[in-house]
Design an enzyme around this catalytic site. Structure first.
Site, mmCIF file in Angstrom:
data_model
loop_
_atom_site.group_PDB
_atom_site.id
_atom_site.type_symbol
_atom_site.label_atom_id
_atom_site.label_comp_id
_atom_site.label_asym_id
_atom_site.label_seq_id
_atom_site.Cartn_x
_atom_site.Cartn_y
_atom_site.Cartn_z
ATOM 1 N N HIS B 186 -72.808 30.404 39.682
ATOM 2 C CA HIS B 186 -72.128 31.353 40.666
ATOM 3 C C HIS B 186 -72.953 33.075 40.904
ATOM 4 O O HIS B 186 -73.457 33.754 39.579
ATOM 5 C CB HIS B 186 -71.273 31.795 39.557
ATOM 6 C CG HIS B 186 -69.513 32.514 39.862
ATOM 7 N ND1 HIS B 186 -70.483 33.400 41.206
ATOM 8 C CD2 HIS B 186 -68.953 31.752 39.860
ATOM 9 C CE1 HIS B 186 -68.746 32.946 41.399
ATOM 10 N NE2 HIS B 186 -68.070 33.115 40.977
ATOM 11 N N HIS B 251 -68.109 27.037 46.988
ATOM 12 C CA HIS B 251 -67.003 27.385 46.522
ATOM 13 C C HIS B 251 -66.930 29.420 47.019
ATOM 14 O O HIS B 251 -68.162 30.260 47.585
ATOM 15 C CB HIS B 251 -67.585 27.562 44.936
ATOM 16 C CG HIS B 251 -66.789 28.451 44.258
ATOM 17 N ND1 HIS B 251 -66.911 29.748 43.770
ATOM 18 C CD2 HIS B 251 -66.239 27.908 42.937
ATOM 19 C CE1 HIS B 251 -66.368 30.405 43.387
ATOM 20 N NE2 HIS B 251 -65.548 29.693 42.757
ATOM 21 N N GLU B 303 -62.486 25.159 45.255
ATOM 22 C CA GLU B 303 -62.166 26.985 45.182
ATOM 23 C C GLU B 303 -62.687 27.212 46.574
ATOM 24 O O GLU B 303 -63.512 27.958 46.397
ATOM 25 C CB GLU B 303 -62.555 27.448 44.433
ATOM 26 C CG GLU B 303 -61.796 27.311 42.659
ATOM 27 C CD GLU B 303 -61.925 28.091 41.628
ATOM 28 O OE1 GLU B 303 -61.219 28.737 40.857
ATOM 29 O OE2 GLU B 303 -63.356 28.575 41.359
ATOM 30 N N GLU B 319 -58.090 31.745 47.072
ATOM 31 C CA GLU B 319 -58.569 32.702 45.486
ATOM 32 C C GLU B 319 -58.120 34.199 46.509
ATOM 33 O O GLU B 319 -59.230 34.684 47.053
ATOM 34 C CB GLU B 319 -59.782 32.332 44.748
ATOM 35 C CG GLU B 319 -60.020 33.027 43.729
ATOM 36 C CD GLU B 319 -60.766 32.879 43.078
ATOM 37 O OE1 GLU B 319 -61.731 32.019 43.058
ATOM 38 O OE2 GLU B 319 -61.446 33.099 41.875
ATOM 39 N N CYS B 387 -60.315 36.090 36.694
ATOM 40 C CA CYS B 387 -61.923 36.526 37.562
ATOM 41 C C CYS B 387 -60.279 37.333 38.432
ATOM 42 O O CYS B 387 -60.958 38.825 38.882
ATOM 43 C CB CYS B 387 -62.748 35.825 38.399
ATOM 44 S SG CYS B 387 -61.201 33.930 38.767
#
Lengths: 615, 615
Positions: B186, B251, B303, B319, B387
């Site tokens: 990530h 992502h 996501e 998101e 987050c």
């Protein structure tokens, strides 16, 4: 109003005469001054020069000589007289009135003892009267009638009205049930006869108009047009009975004059078959066969319609008269049905299709109004067939009639122009209206409402179809809630009005990009820029070094909106950088061809961006 | 700037810190107050309640106990601390600072002697460090670094910064050329290391960031994600070397953090391969894979991204963090390339995709932001994976940084928010700017420009992509001519500026209807209403009796634009009658789900009219 009329969704609003409306604005007022000083005198002069006026003197035996010009030339003189009459209603002018009186004497002299009046036949073929329905005998007569009613209203003088009545009576004696058939090749007399009925109260004129409408589409038409296979009866809307009309066909001006008369007929009869026909043909005209400028009739061949979505730009015919006739028809539809979509068309024509027909100088005209030109199309002072200049001469001074209408509940504001008006409500209460606005350059309108007696009534304000967002105040309060939402094109403000109360209407007036339906081949991949009611174009003079059809426009381009008092009589220009980053200026379409000659385009090639979302 | 950088079209504008910008507006200012009073304390409380803070104390041996929560939970604490730091820069708050100091002590205690810091591994699996690249070890570290830099800037206190440097040094000693490979699953640490380089001047941090970027796409990735065939290396952008990126994949938040770091790298290197990759992937993201709200990443599964034009509304994932990350990336792109189209995206996110993530009350959040809901999607106070709240906590206080930028020739106004700013030009001349506007509800902006020493410089004003028409004044004069045309999204006003000179920018802000490209199946036959930067939606509460997806909208409908101080914290609503004549109210998308639960829709079914021309 009859029950039938109500069932058909008719509201039958009253028109408000332009004589009740005094314009003080910077857009129309200067045009009316040019009309009085330049256009009317110059049209009269041209009628004189070309023998159009002398034809009457010759037919009346006052002078010797042969008929000059074309068989429908009488109509131009009548139309200028009608314009003079309207102009006199706004402002007395002894010189102009004296000249009109002189011409009217000649017209009266030209009328034959039985009432017949058409100088072409009198002078050229007296034995051939009423043999060719395409020869505009009643078309000429219709314009005489309209001029006569106007001149009587303007001056109270009956002479021309008497001539008109004698002529109408002659028609009535010759044609009608049990008498001769007649399908007038170029409609006009029908709406004129209804005007004459309204002016005189004589029902026979009204009935004759209705009979003439019903004559169409039954095979009674005879004459040159009918015999030409490439035109046939559809050219002058004689292909189907009027109550069965589904599609607009043929010659554009004729079609519009026909529908105008049908709307007049519905105004009295409420005939649901007519209502249906009008609504069908309106949709067919406006939704498939109208240019973004309001222009109609793409084809030079028949001065009219071809097939759906056939809207070429360079070769667009779009006769100025057809745009004017669209105003006539749509104004009537608006009054009949109380729907703002018709006033939207009136507006579209006023600021684009019609206004392009006349130079800023007032003495040069377009007959044909293309939406693109490589540089060889220019206004000229006059035409052999000069219907367009003379139609403008009568249209412009009467433009104030499109501003207001009267309803059972109060009044309607249809068009926004700075000025004052006085309107008597149905209950007799007189309301003075002061409109302040710089429309069409700004969408802010302030209306001061001063009734003689304060009281409750409803003022409907039109929110144009091009306007997505608006705000409205009445009596200093922003209106909110369901009651201030737009229905059928109008905001309805029902309240207690006292002298000096105001409405403030703020219409968003952004730059907008028009895109045509995919079916319109000529406009595919193109956009037309519009701001408020004004459609824009680009002209060569503003783009030195660039070639015709070279400019592209991105949907995401930004335009600086600038009012230029010094340019083209005062216009708002739109300036930005084109798809290739080159400076680019849009000017109102109506104002094109008033500077150096060069190319012009309304529909600009769109620079295709890869954006996901488009406004 | 290097020659290479100039060739690549880079302008490398300087960002202007939000500390230089004091907002006094009615839109953002109240949100910042809610942030301070509600959001930050409530996030700290949640971090406490859920054991996120205690994990540090446990890892540091200060208290007994097991690790609680998920392996990336450290990052939430860091992000809230970063938000606290930004908030302290705007306004001192001893209570908040004391609480931050207390937490920082716990964090420092949790750092292992070699600099390693990640409480999950310390407490749960100390022997498994650096074995699964998906376990967010460096992601956590990146957020620590960002918080540390921010807290040092805010307070001058080095403690957290020292922790961060020790951690970064640990990374640098462990990974790099000739050392171990690492592909952080990530991304986040890369942009954080560049921040740390800027704060400390230590080039090794910058070089490590670049090395980490270059690690990707060469098969070095190891861990759970890489082993799962349904995800694979594209999930975390490890499928191709970064300089070969052509399409956005995987992502969404990871991708945006990656591109942000790449833009940071270009800022220094000017590497044309990175420039090309960034411009390619920007176009691919924005032109094919971005919702009208700015939301990105349609799929719940990863996501993130699926295939081009896959933008379902009900199931949109979008998101909140991804919208925030879009701001990070696009702000950097704007500074790099000096093109307003990137600031357009920043604006789109700010007023829509990001802002929807937080309730007006400041203590409830969306993780997922669909563009349509049948009524079962609601904000909640906290998430196991939190987050998004913590990203909002650090995003909102720093929003002022997007307003201005500094150029070689002067300065840029990118966003319009009422307030004051002080910016030092490159020549050292300090300019005070006073912006007066009620943006985003009005497009009128007045900017008072007061340089310490009067002189010639250039002010660039952004004209947003949604704005078609504008007017601009400088020093009381309307600007005209080619020099006041928009280029790459900006008006450039070069003139002699003296204290008190003003710019008046009037952006037309009409109601606009968005239509999506035909390729977007979910939006076919639908329109999304927008006004200025604000995208609108309809909510059930305003439409009693109506069902989900029952409302239609006509392109020709008129909407009353009304500022409602009493509604949803003060919003401009749009009200009209829908395609069936029923009253209909649009509210800003960001403000949905702040009243009674019910359906919501952004893309409304369009009532197809038969009109020839459409705006």
């Amino acid at each position: 109003m009859t029950t039938t009329a109500k069932q058909a969704g008719l509201v039958n609003w009253d028109g408000v005469s332009f004589t009740k409306v005094k314009m003080t604005d910077h857009f129309w007022r200067p045009r009316l001054e040019v009309l009085n000083k330049i256009t009317l005198p110059s049209c009269l002069e041209k009628c004189e020069e070309t023998g159009r006026i002398a034809n009457f003197a010759k037919a009346g035996g006052l002078i010797e000589g042969e008929f000059e010009g074309i068989y429908f030339n009488d109509s131009d003189v009548y139309k200028v007289l009608e314009g003079v009459a309207y102009s006199l209603m706004l402002e007395r002018d002894e010189g102009l009135e004296g000249e009109a009186d002189r011409i009217i004497d000649l017209i009266a002299a030209a009328q034959e003892p039985d009432g017949y009046l058409c100088t072409y036949y009198t002078l050229v073929a007296p034995d051939d009267k009423w043999t060719d329905m395409e020869k505009h005998e009643m078309y000429n007569g219709g314009h005489l009638i309209e001029a006569a009613v106007a001149y009587f209203d303007a001056t109270g003088k009956r002479k021309l009205l008497d001539v008109a009545c004698r002529l109408a009576d002659h028609y009535d004696q010759t044609f009608g049930p049990g008498k001769r058939h007649w399908v007038e090749g170029h409609q006009e007399v029908e709406l004129a006869l209804i005007k004459l009925y309204r002016a005189t109260g004589e029902e026979r004129y009204w009935k004759l108009a209705c009979w003439l409408l019903e004559e169409r589409g039954h095979g009674h038409g005879v004459g040159a047009i009918w015999d030409k296979p490439e035109w046939g009866p559809a050219y002058c809307q004689d292909d189907v009975p009027v109550r069965e009309i589904k599609k607009v066909t043929g010659h554009a001006v004729r079609a519009m004059y026909l529908y105008s008369a049908m709307a007049d007929a519905v105004h009295v009869s409420g005939d649901p078959a007519y209502v249906d026909a009008l609504q069908r043909v309106w949709a067919h005209t406006v939704e498939r066969n109208m240019y973004v400028t309001g222009g109609i009739g793409p084809s030079h061949h028949n001065e009219g319609f071809t097939h759906d979505y056939d809207l070429p730009n360079e070769s667009a015919y779009c006769e100025t008269c057809a745009a004017i006739a669209m105003v006539f028809w749509n104004h009537r539809m608006n009054l009949l049905f109380g729907d703002g979509k018709y006033a939207d068309v009136v507006e579209r024509e006023m600021y684009n299709g019609v206004l392009a027909g006349i130079a800023l100088s007032g003495d040069r005209f377009f007959y044909v109004n293309p939406l693109a030109s490589e540089g060889h199309h220019h206004r000229v002072p006059w035409f052999d067939t000069s219907c367009c200049p003379t139609n403008l001469a009568r249209f412009l001074p009467s433009i104030g009639q499109y501003v207001y209408a009267r309803t059972d509940q109060g009044l309607v504001v249809n068009q926004y122009m700075q000025g004052e008006a006085e309107i008597a409500l149905k209950n007799g209460n007189r309301v003075t209206l002061k409109q302040q606005t710089s429309y069409p350059w700004s969408g802010t309108v302030q209306l001061e409402v001063s009734p003689e007696r304060s009281g409750v009534f409803t003022i409907q304000m039109r929110v144009p179809g091009w306007c997505r967002g608006y705000r409205v105040q009445a009596g200093g309060e922003w209106l909110s809630g369901v009651e201030a939402l737009v229905e059928r094109g109008y905001l309805s403000i029902e309240r207690h009005w006292a002298a000096g109360d105001t409405i403030l209407l703020e219409l968003d007036m952004p730059v907008q990009l028009n895109r045509a339906k995919q079916e319109v081949e000529a406009d595919r991949g193109r956009v037309a820029v519009q701001r408020g009611p004004v459609v824009y174009c680009i002209e060569q003079g503003d783009h030195p070094g660039l070639k015709y059809d070279e400019i592209t426009w991105s949907a995401f381009g930004n335009l600086r909106v600038e009012y230029r008092e010094d340019l083209l009589g005062g216009v708002t220009t739109l300036e930005g950088k084109d798809g290739n980053g080159r400076p680019c200026r849009f000017i109102p379409y109506y104002a094109w061809d008033n500077r150096e000659p060069g190319f012009m385009q309304v529909w600009i090639r769109e620079k295709e961006e890869d954006q996901l979302y488009k406004f």
